[in-house]
Write a protein that holds these residues in place. Structure first.
Motif, mmCIF file in Angstrom:
data_model
loop_
_atom_site.group_PDB
_atom_site.id
_atom_site.type_symbol
_atom_site.label_atom_id
_atom_site.label_comp_id
_atom_site.label_asym_id
_atom_site.label_seq_id
_atom_site.Cartn_x
_atom_site.Cartn_y
_atom_site.Cartn_z
ATOM 1 N N ALA A 2 0.946 -1.142 0.095
ATOM 2 C CA ALA A 2 -0.038 0.216 0.031
ATOM 3 C C ALA A 2 0.675 1.305 -0.056
ATOM 4 O O ALA A 2 0.687 2.153 -0.862
ATOM 5 N N PRO A 3 1.776 1.246 0.793
ATOM 6 C CA PRO A 3 2.804 2.609 0.888
ATOM 7 C C PRO A 3 3.237 3.019 -0.640
ATOM 8 O O PRO A 3 3.144 4.092 -1.059
ATOM 9 N N SER A 4 3.889 1.861 -1.152
ATOM 10 C CA SER A 4 4.637 2.147 -2.455
ATOM 11 C C SER A 4 3.424 2.358 -3.463
ATOM 12 O O SER A 4 3.704 3.093 -4.405
ATOM 13 N N LEU A 5 2.377 1.717 -3.468
ATOM 14 C CA LEU A 5 1.318 1.920 -4.441
ATOM 15 C C LEU A 5 0.594 3.394 -4.362
ATOM 16 O O LEU A 5 0.519 3.841 -5.291
ATOM 17 N N MET A 6 0.425 3.660 -3.052
ATOM 18 C CA MET A 6 -0.358 5.192 -3.116
ATOM 19 C C MET A 6 0.645 6.163 -3.435
ATOM 20 O O MET A 6 0.242 7.052 -4.148
ATOM 21 N N GLN A 7 2.117 5.874 -3.181
ATOM 22 C CA GLN A 7 2.887 6.962 -3.603
ATOM 23 C C GLN A 7 3.111 7.080 -5.137
ATOM 24 O O GLN A 7 3.162 7.905 -5.898
ATOM 25 N N ASP A 8 3.069 5.821 -5.658
ATOM 26 C CA ASP A 8 3.054 5.873 -7.212
ATOM 27 C C ASP A 8 1.852 6.326 -7.762
ATOM 28 O O ASP A 8 2.177 7.136 -8.784
ATOM 29 N N TRP A 9 0.975 6.042 -7.482
ATOM 30 C CA TRP A 9 -0.319 6.620 -8.065
ATOM 31 C C TRP A 9 -0.859 7.696 -7.390
ATOM 32 O O TRP A 9 -1.812 8.435 -7.929
ATOM 33 N N GLY A 10 -0.009 8.531 -6.456
ATOM 34 C CA GLY A 10 -0.781 9.723 -5.675
ATOM 35 C C GLY A 10 -1.874 9.611 -5.166
ATOM 36 O O GLY A 10 -2.696 10.612 -5.053
ATOM 37 N N LEU A 11 -2.147 8.475 -4.438
ATOM 38 C CA LEU A 11 -3.370 8.412 -3.661
ATOM 39 C C LEU A 11 -3.462 8.724 -2.380
ATOM 40 O O LEU A 11 -2.461 8.513 -1.678
ATOM 41 N N SER A 12 -4.552 9.282 -1.609
ATOM 42 C CA SER A 12 -4.496 9.484 -0.316
ATOM 43 C C SER A 12 -5.034 8.056 0.305
ATOM 44 O O SER A 12 -5.499 7.131 -0.437
ATOM 45 N N ARG A 13 -4.938 8.124 1.593
ATOM 46 C CA ARG A 13 -5.510 6.979 2.444
ATOM 47 C C ARG A 13 -7.154 6.779 2.188
ATOM 48 O O ARG A 13 -7.492 5.719 1.985
ATOM 49 N N ALA A 14 -7.928 7.881 2.154
ATOM 50 C CA ALA A 14 -9.073 7.850 1.966
ATOM 51 C C ALA A 14 -9.395 7.121 0.594
ATOM 52 O O ALA A 14 -10.283 6.273 0.392
ATOM 53 N N ALA A 15 -8.544 7.522 -0.604
ATOM 54 C CA ALA A 15 -8.850 6.998 -1.856
ATOM 55 C C ALA A 15 -8.544 5.561 -1.922
ATOM 56 O O ALA A 15 -9.275 4.925 -2.822
ATOM 57 N N PHE A 16 -7.435 5.330 -1.170
ATOM 58 C CA PHE A 16 -7.019 3.781 -1.206
ATOM 59 C C PHE A 16 -7.906 2.784 -0.285
ATOM 60 O O PHE A 16 -7.970 1.641 -0.338
ATOM 61 N N GLY A 17 -8.828 3.507 0.560
ATOM 62 C CA GLY A 17 -9.687 2.605 1.329
ATOM 63 C C GLY A 17 -10.479 1.775 0.641
ATOM 64 O O GLY A 17 -10.521 0.537 1.177
ATOM 65 N N PRO A 18 -11.229 1.965 -0.452
ATOM 66 C CA PRO A 18 -12.195 0.927 -1.027
ATOM 67 C C PRO A 18 -11.291 -0.045 -1.493
ATOM 68 O O PRO A 18 -11.767 -1.410 -1.584
ATOM 69 N N VAL A 19 -10.133 0.193 -1.855
ATOM 70 C CA VAL A 19 -9.185 -1.097 -2.297
ATOM 71 C C VAL A 19 -8.980 -1.934 -1.181
ATOM 72 O O VAL A 19 -9.113 -3.352 -1.241
ATOM 73 N N MET A 20 -8.666 -1.481 0.020
ATOM 74 C CA MET A 20 -8.332 -2.421 1.109
ATOM 75 C C MET A 20 -9.884 -3.118 1.790
ATOM 76 O O MET A 20 -9.703 -4.399 1.828
ATOM 77 N N SER A 21 -10.962 -2.413 1.593
ATOM 78 C CA SER A 21 -12.015 -3.319 2.231
ATOM 79 C C SER A 21 -12.647 -4.089 1.083
ATOM 80 O O SER A 21 -13.407 -4.831 1.472
ATOM 81 N N ALA A 22 -12.194 -3.844 -0.170
ATOM 82 C CA ALA A 22 -13.060 -4.733 -1.345
ATOM 83 C C ALA A 22 -12.739 -6.174 -1.055
ATOM 84 O O ALA A 22 -13.615 -6.898 -1.284
ATOM 85 N N GLY A 23 -11.388 -6.286 -0.732
ATOM 86 C CA GLY A 23 -11.185 -7.644 -0.313
ATOM 87 C C GLY A 23 -11.854 -8.281 0.504
ATOM 88 O O GLY A 23 -12.027 -9.613 0.646
ATOM 89 N N MET A 24 -12.009 -7.502 1.746
ATOM 90 C CA MET A 24 -12.730 -7.940 3.169
ATOM 91 C C MET A 24 -14.130 -8.388 2.732
ATOM 92 O O MET A 24 -14.861 -9.517 3.125
ATOM 93 N N VAL A 25 -14.794 -7.470 1.808
ATOM 94 C CA VAL A 25 -15.850 -7.843 1.515
ATOM 95 C C VAL A 25 -16.090 -8.934 0.567
ATOM 96 O O VAL A 25 -17.135 -9.990 0.824
ATOM 97 N N GLY A 26 -15.367 -9.318 -0.180
ATOM 98 C CA GLY A 26 -15.287 -10.301 -0.985
ATOM 99 C C GLY A 26 -15.161 -11.617 -0.109
ATOM 100 O O GLY A 26 -15.784 -12.683 -0.597
ATOM 101 N N LEU A 27 -14.317 -11.604 0.792
ATOM 102 C CA LEU A 27 -14.086 -12.815 1.603
ATOM 103 C C LEU A 27 -15.567 -13.447 2.078
ATOM 104 O O LEU A 27 -15.589 -14.322 2.223
#
Length: 451
Positions: free
Chosen positions: A46-71
């Motif tokens: 996540a840290p490297s990806l957010m830096q590479d894409w210029g994302l905030s934590r809030a913008a990256f939140g759906p990516v993190m939560s999507a996997g948990m919902v999928g589980l």
């Protein structure tokens, strides 16, 4: 002997553990290992990806939560299919999907594509874990089942932890894409061995009245000397419902199903609250980031050891009582954390003990559930317990930040954190009542007759 009639579970219970059963355990361990690796990998990149894409934590939140919902979705959906189509088919399909999609994630172009892929991967991962539990449990003798299933589940912790070392090695040299590529390639390499070596459950085949030659082939690898003339049976309750999920609420299983759901939900609530927010809580209390992270890491280490020991004790004592005791002791350890100063070495000991008890109890519950349900709807029972429990993990991840925002003192926060553990202990004790109402005629004796 001609025209044998063999009760499959009773025969397995009366046999010594063979190399073939250890092979099944090893293959299931590897599936769970790669499951854990894939679940944790996003957190490490996540840290490297957010830096590479210029994302905030809030913008990256759906990516993190999507996997948990999928589980959660995957666990709820997979069980009924596994009870109709077979454990192996669903399991291999799930491993194939999450392997390939992990590779595809490396080529995602934006967070929206990545979130959709992580949702689909989560569904596949959610389908894989309960089916490894079900398949392995149906090849293990009851006297060793809890210990060996908990050993399998240590693969999840090891896989999750390995993701950190993998990311630390690959990202500086090749970037975050390489971690996703490797986490996809490794389980793909395992797939041919799974297709070739992993058997379908003999108990499932017997319950579905599959050709005797198929069942004999599997059991003969465990020391049997059966032929196509052998009659294989499973002496377990048959519930007359069209849908597998409906069978979970039959008279003898309704209370137990609800208590297992409540227990698993509360257990994951505590674990995800602790793992997700303890570093922040300790950091806000004055500890350095490094110290907060290392202390929290002890929770996972304690959990790995606790899982094996709790499983070993479950095979020798009443499983309900063992799991309830572990949850209650875990809750007590969490309460005690509020009494320790943050610079005290007792804090680290308390976190280690809390992880030992809480994760030990949670993994023990994974080992307990397959034995609670009959073959006819075992995969559904296990997968729905895991699926409902995932909502506890989601809820715990969401409310942690809200609770911390109230500015409560550490003792009060640890008190709130410990309450769900005690609820879990009470719920699994209530399951004892439901368990006593059931009878499993195949559990006590080997049925082999010759005519």
């Amino acid at each position: 002997m001609l025209n044998q009639t063999v009760e499959v579970k009773a025969w397995i219970d009366n046999q010594p553990i063979t190399r073939y059963q250890w092979l099944i355990l090893a293959l299931c361990f590897l599936i769970v290992f790669f499951d854990g690796l894939d679940v944790a990998v996003m957190g490490f990149i996540a840290p490297s990806l957010m830096q590479d894409w210029g994302l905030s934590r809030a913008a990256f939140g759906p990516v993190m939560s999507a996997g948990m919902v999928g589980l959660a979705i995957g666990a709820l959906a997979a069980g009924p299919y596994a009870d109709r189509l077979g454990r192996k088919k669903v399991l291999l399909g799930a491993v194939s999907i999450f392997s390939v999609l992990s590779l595809v994630c490396a080529f995602a172009r934006n967070p929206y594509e990545l979130a959709i892929l992580r949702l689909l991967i989560g569904i596949a991962l959610g389908a894989a874990l309960p089916n490894t539990t079900t398949l392995l449990s149906e090849y293990l003798p009851e006297r060793n089942r809890s210990l060996l299933i908990t050993i399998m589940f240590t693969g999840f912790n090891l896989g999750s932890g390995s993701g950190g070392f993998l990311a630390a090695w690959l990202i500086p040299q090749f970037g975050w894409h390489s971690v996703l590529l490797v986490s996809g390639v490794l389980p793909i390499l395992l797939l041919p061995f799974l297709w070739w070596l992993l058997p379908e459950s003999a108990r499932f085949l017997a319950a579905r009245q599959a050709p005797a030659s198929q069942i004999a082939k599997a059991l003969n690898k465990m020391g049997g000397r059966f032929t196509a003339a052998t009659r294989f049976i499973v002496s377990e309750p048959q519930i007359q419902h069209k849908a597998s999920v409906g069978k979970l609420f039959a008279a003898n299983y309704r209370l137990g199903t609800l208590t297992l759901w409540l227990t698993y939900f509360m257990g994951l609530l505590v674990i995800y609250l602790t793992m997700g927010w303890l570093p922040t809580l300790l950091r806000d209390g004055g500890l350095s980031i490094e110290r907060a992270a290392s202390v929290t890491g002890l929770f996972q280490i304690g959990g790995t050891v606790g899982a094996i020991i709790v499983g070993w004790i479950m095979d020798r004592r009443n499983p309900n009582g063992v799991i309830a005791s572990a949850y209650a002791l875990g809750g007590a350890c969490i309460l005690l954390l509020g009494a320790f100063s943050l610079d005290s070495s007792l804090l680290a000991v308390g976190v280690l003990a809390a992880g030992f008890c809480m994760s030990g109890a949670q993994t023990g519950l994974n080992a307990f559930a397959p034995g609670y349900y009959p073959t006819d709807f075992r995969a559904t029972g296990v997968s729905w317990m895991l699926g409902i429990g995932r909502f506890g993990a989601i809820f715990g991840s969401l409310i942690g930040g809200i609770v911390l925002g109230f500015g409560l003192s550490l003792p009060v926060l640890f008190l709130l954190l410990g309450i769900p553990a005690f609820i879990a202990a009470l719920a699994i004790l209530a399951n004892s009542y439901s368990s006593r109402k059931q009878t499993h005629p195949a559990s006590s004796a080997l049925i082999v007759s010759a005519k």
